[in-house]
Design an enzyme around this catalytic site. Sequence first.
Site, short mmCIF file in Angstrom:
data_model
loop_
_atom_site.label_atom_id
_atom_site.label_comp_id
_atom_site.label_asym_id
_atom_site.label_seq_id
_atom_site.Cartn_x
_atom_site.Cartn_y
_atom_site.Cartn_z
CB SER A 172 6.30 -6.75 1.17
OG SER A 172 6.33 -6.01 -0.02
CE1 TYR A 185 9.16 -2.50 3.49
CE2 TYR A 185 8.77 -3.51 1.34
CZ TYR A 185 8.30 -3.10 2.58
OH TYR A 185 6.98 -3.30 2.92
N1 LIG Z 1 2.41 0.50 2.55
C1 LIG Z 1 2.69 -0.41 1.61
O1 LIG Z 1 2.68 -0.12 0.40
C2 LIG Z 1 2.97 -1.81 2.02
C3 LIG Z 1 3.27 -2.14 3.33
N2 LIG Z 1 3.54 -3.42 3.67
C4 LIG Z 1 3.87 -3.77 5.04
O2 LIG Z 1 2.74 -3.56 5.85
C5 LIG Z 1 3.15 -3.23 7.19
C6 LIG Z 1 2.41 -2.00 7.67
O3 LIG Z 1 2.75 -0.92 6.83
P1 LIG Z 1 2.00 0.50 6.80
O4 LIG Z 1 0.78 0.44 7.63
O5 LIG Z 1 1.95 0.91 5.39
O6 LIG Z 1 3.11 1.38 7.52
P2 LIG Z 1 2.97 2.54 8.60
O7 LIG Z 1 4.23 3.31 8.53
O8 LIG Z 1 1.68 3.26 8.44
O9 LIG Z 1 2.91 1.73 9.97
C7 LIG Z 1 4.01 1.13 10.56
C8 LIG Z 1 3.93 1.37 12.06
O10 LIG Z 1 5.05 0.70 12.65
C9 LIG Z 1 5.66 1.62 13.56
N3 LIG Z 1 7.09 1.36 13.75
C10 LIG Z 1 8.10 1.67 12.92
N4 LIG Z 1 9.27 1.35 13.47
C11 LIG Z 1 9.00 0.83 14.68
C12 LIG Z 1 9.82 0.36 15.75
N5 LIG Z 1 11.16 0.36 15.68
N6 LIG Z 1 9.22 -0.08 16.87
C13 LIG Z 1 7.87 -0.07 16.98
N7 LIG Z 1 7.06 0.38 16.01
C14 LIG Z 1 7.61 0.82 14.87
C15 LIG Z 1 5.47 2.97 12.92
O11 LIG Z 1 5.69 4.01 13.84
P3 LIG Z 1 6.15 5.47 13.26
O12 LIG Z 1 4.93 6.03 12.64
O13 LIG Z 1 6.59 6.23 14.45
O14 LIG Z 1 7.25 5.19 12.30
C16 LIG Z 1 4.04 2.85 12.44
O15 LIG Z 1 3.14 3.19 13.45
C17 LIG Z 1 4.65 -3.09 7.13
O16 LIG Z 1 5.27 -4.27 7.56
C18 LIG Z 1 4.94 -2.87 5.67
O17 LIG Z 1 6.23 -3.29 5.32
C19 LIG Z 1 3.50 -4.44 2.75
C20 LIG Z 1 3.18 -4.17 1.45
C21 LIG Z 1 2.92 -2.84 0.97
C1 LIG Z 2 8.48 -5.04 -10.17
C2 LIG Z 2 7.26 -5.47 -10.91
C3 LIG Z 2 6.04 -4.88 -10.75
C4 LIG Z 2 5.89 -3.79 -9.78
C5 LIG Z 2 5.85 -4.04 -8.49
C6 LIG Z 2 5.78 -3.03 -7.47
C7 LIG Z 2 5.71 -1.60 -7.84
C8 LIG Z 2 5.71 -3.46 -6.20
C9 LIG Z 2 5.67 -2.62 -5.06
C10 LIG Z 2 5.48 -3.20 -3.89
C11 LIG Z 2 5.54 -2.53 -2.64
C12 LIG Z 2 5.69 -1.06 -2.54
C13 LIG Z 2 5.50 -3.30 -1.53
C14 LIG Z 2 5.63 -2.84 -0.20
O1 LIG Z 2 5.75 -3.61 0.71
C15 LIG Z 2 4.85 -5.29 -11.56
C16 LIG Z 2 4.51 -4.16 -12.51
C17 LIG Z 2 3.67 -5.58 -10.67
C18 LIG Z 2 5.09 -6.57 -12.34
C19 LIG Z 2 6.41 -6.65 -12.92
C20 LIG Z 2 7.45 -6.58 -11.86
#
Ligand SMILES: NC(=O)C1=CN([C@@H]2O[C@H](COP(=O)(O)OP(=O)(O)OC[C@H]3O[C@@H](n4cnc5c(N)ncnc54)[C@H](OP(=O)(O)O)[C@@H]3O)[C@@H](O)[C@H]2O)C=CC1
Ligand SMILES: CC1=C(/C=C/C(C)=C/C=C/C(C)=C/C=O)C(C)(C)CCC1
Length: 319
Positions: A172, A185
């Site tokens: 992330s 996180y």
């Molecule tokens: N969404 C965002 O803004 C961002 C997401 N990410 C990363 O991207 C990846 C995917 O995220 P996203 O698609 O948004 O999330 P989702 O919640 O849509 O998908 C995650 C999946 O993982 C499953 N899961 C959770 N816990 C477990 C477990 N203990 N064992 C097996 N499976 C599990 C969930 O099941 P269940 O539905 O039952 O919980 C779900 O199906 C993650 O690693 C997230 O951290 C990175 C940047 C931004």
């Molecule tokens: C802190 C910060 C920002 C915001 C970042 C955010 C909101 C990130 C969220 C990320 C997520 C939700 C990741 C999940 O995996 C800016 C405005 C980009 C730049 C200045 C510093």
Amino acid sequence: MSLIVDLLLMLFDVTYSILCAVVRTFLHPRLKSIDGELCLITGAGGVLGRHFALEFAKEGAHLILWDCNTAANEQTAQLARKLGVEVRTYTVDLSKRQSIYETAERVRAEVGDVSILVNNAGVVAGQRLLECPDELLERTLLVNCHALFWMTKAFLPQMKARNHGHIVTIASALGLFTTACVVDYCASKFGAVGFHESLAHELRAENHYGIKTTLVCPYIIDTGMFAGCEIRKEIQSLIPPLEPLYTAQQSMKAILGEQEMVCIPRIMYIPFIARALLPWEANVVTYRFMGGDKCMLPFIKNAEMKTLNGHMKSSNDAV
Ligand SMILES: NC(=O)C1=CN([C@@H]2O[C@H](COP(=O)(O)OP(=O)(O)OC[C@H]3O[C@@H](n4cnc5c(N)ncnc54)[C@H](OP(=O)(O)O)[C@@H]3O)[C@@H](O)[C@H]2O)C=CC1
Ligand SMILES: CC1=C(/C=C/C(C)=C/C=C/C(C)=C/C=O)C(C)(C)CCC1
């Protein structure tokens, strides 16, 4: 004398790798074929995981899909099978080491050696540190970070034996810089970034050049996981949340181009670099100006509402 020669060679290699990275940025790198490879995706029932499954299937990879949500995982499998690839699903709890090792053993016995591992599953507690139950904090670390150790220990040996494979870590932007109210996180994703980078160094140091690694660091993706998280309105229109499909496609480009790391969108390299270069207070005031400091507050409110309603996240029907 050999120090001078080594120094010159190193400077040459540094210049060459910078030039390659610049060229990559502007030209399309050659993408490798993964037709017929066996690809394991965790969190495949989730929004991004489902997109990954479909993108890998389009490239002709056979799929092993892991998730704790059996129904959502099966839905992903059904969609992927329509693309003509073989798909097997496994219900597994990634927060439990034994569950990972036992399921990995079943995969090896029932299907064979995995050559592409996409560690995508992730969770977030969505609460302030002192208000968050210990179990929820612990779960984030177990799923987002510890599981990477057990997954890699389970599948890397076969990759090493063939000197062929690819390990992808979906981390992330919050594994590269931080903000308030997501301590679990950020800790887990910084851990994932550290795990990934050290593993990549280990493979290079051992001359396992056939095993590739890719670290993916996306900004907010419109999947529901971070519903409500937002920065200052005027800036939000410049950096909108990412479309899940776009995120998966950009990640695929990096994976198939054997790129070591990708920030999506590219502008996320700026806060990453600023965190390292600027004094702490300078980062604080920049975050405050951009609304990065309080971006998680509406998200926490959202998570509280969902908990009150008896479920932690919105449904996975986005694809
Ligand atoms: N969404 C965002 O803004 C961002 C997401 N990410 C990363 O991207 C990846 C995917 O995220 P996203 O698609 O948004 O999330 P989702 O919640 O849509 O998908 C995650 C999946 O993982 C499953 N899961 C959770 N816990 C477990 C477990 N203990 N064992 C097996 N499976 C599990 C969930 O099941 P269940 O539905 O039952 O919980 C779900 O199906 C993650 O690693 C997230 O951290 C990175 C940047 C931004
Ligand atoms: C802190 C910060 C920002 C915001 C970042 C955010 C909101 C990130 C969220 C990320 C997520 C939700 C990741 C999940 O995996 C800016 C405005 C980009 C730049 C200045 C510093």
